[in-house]
Design a protein around this motif. Sequence first.
Motif, PDB file in Angstrom:
ATOM      1  N   GLN A 174      46.410  46.966  45.215  1.00 13.03           N
ATOM      2  CA  GLN A 174      47.504  46.828  44.249  1.00 13.03           C
ATOM      3  C   GLN A 174      48.805  47.142  44.976  1.00 13.03           C
ATOM      4  O   GLN A 174      48.949  48.206  45.567  1.00 13.03           O
ATOM      5  CB  GLN A 174      47.303  47.782  43.079  1.00 13.03           C
TER       6      GLN A 174
ATOM      7  N   GLN B   3      54.297  44.124  40.382  1.00 18.35           N
ATOM      8  CA  GLN B   3      53.128  44.376  41.218  1.00 18.35           C
ATOM      9  C   GLN B   3      52.273  43.131  41.343  1.00 18.35           C
ATOM     10  O   GLN B   3      52.269  42.259  40.468  1.00 18.35           O
ATOM     11  CB  GLN B   3      52.290  45.531  40.672  1.00 18.35           C
TER      12      GLN B   3
ATOM     13  N   PHE C 205      48.224  41.820  43.108  1.00 24.52           N
ATOM     14  CA  PHE C 205      46.919  42.254  43.584  1.00 24.52           C
ATOM     15  C   PHE C 205      46.455  41.319  44.696  1.00 24.52           C
ATOM     16  O   PHE C 205      46.657  40.109  44.625  1.00 24.52           O
ATOM     17  CB  PHE C 205      45.894  42.256  42.445  1.00 24.52           C
TER      18      PHE C 205
ATOM     19  N   VAL D  48      39.283  44.678  39.469  1.00 30.16           N
ATOM     20  CA  VAL D  48      40.297  44.680  38.431  1.00 30.16           C
ATOM     21  C   VAL D  48      39.683  44.005  37.216  1.00 30.16           C
ATOM     22  O   VAL D  48      39.422  42.810  37.227  1.00 30.16           O
ATOM     23  CB  VAL D  48      41.567  43.913  38.861  1.00 30.16           C
TER      24      VAL D  48
END
Length: 335
Positions: free
Chosen positions: A163, A174, A176, A267
Amino acid sequence: EYYLADRYRKVFGHPINLSHPRRFNEKLQYLKLYNHDPKLAVLADKYGVREHLKTLGLESHLNYLYGVFDDPRAIPFVSLPQQFVIKATHGSAWNIICTNKDELDWDTAVKKMEDWLATDYYFLGKEWCYKDIIPRLVVERYLGDNLIDYKFCCFGGRPVCIQVDIDRYVHHCQNFYDLTWKPYPAKMVKYENFDLSLVPRPQRLEEMIYLAEKLSKNLPFARVDLYEVENQVVFGEILPAHRQLLERAVLEGVGRRAHGRRRAQGVVAPRRPARHDRGEAFVGRGRVHAHRRVRRPGGRAFDVHGRDDRDGRDPEQRHRGEPGADGRGGPRHQH
């Protein structure tokens, strides 16, 4: 358990199943309740974790420490550099980031730190690892402007996804990535993704992966935060619980909120329960309360056996189109 069940239902919209956890977030909540490994308290302590890194031979990755203090009034403010960071050792996100000492209201900062030291962070999120940490303050070197956070989500000592957070105190965004720096089509609900061109692949990515693996060894789950500063990897922190393990995520590529079993290499996006899930019990103090009724999104209520208030049928009866025990809910009442 009452507190956790209530928080979980408010965040995800359905009750938690601690008796037989299936969803990723349910399993993390289970660990939060029942995994009382003493090592977790050491890792969560912002000062104690420094000693842990030293025992692993990773002292070179620690940020420079100006001092550790039990009283904010004992901090030698005059002798500190123009830029520095103060962290409370017994909590999360209790930081003072000073970019210009001349503009810092030190009296206000002292009062804030006194409030931190007088607060037991355990009671804010019921995270066991913070329960017995000694409240202290660490003063560390300021690592620079526009710092990029690389947060490695690790399972069983194996880093799985990264992340990446930017502009945390301006416009927090943000992304991933997997371990090869390939982006995932995923995001947390409350944050936007940033343009991929803004953050190139870290020069020390392989070293970061190695450190994350070594620091998360023998832990069922951990988030290891690292920075790349002047071509050096600097340790941030280890969190046994990511945002109190209560965070919603979406996988944008599927066009809807992802199912609980759908994973982006760790996730996971919880979903609204399917009909066969609606009989999940409300768990409290180790007991299943069959008399409790759970209000679902959409306005209807279901008991722990999945019976709908409107017709009294259980899930299998609804699926087969059979009437309930009161005779209601036959073919004419199917929904």
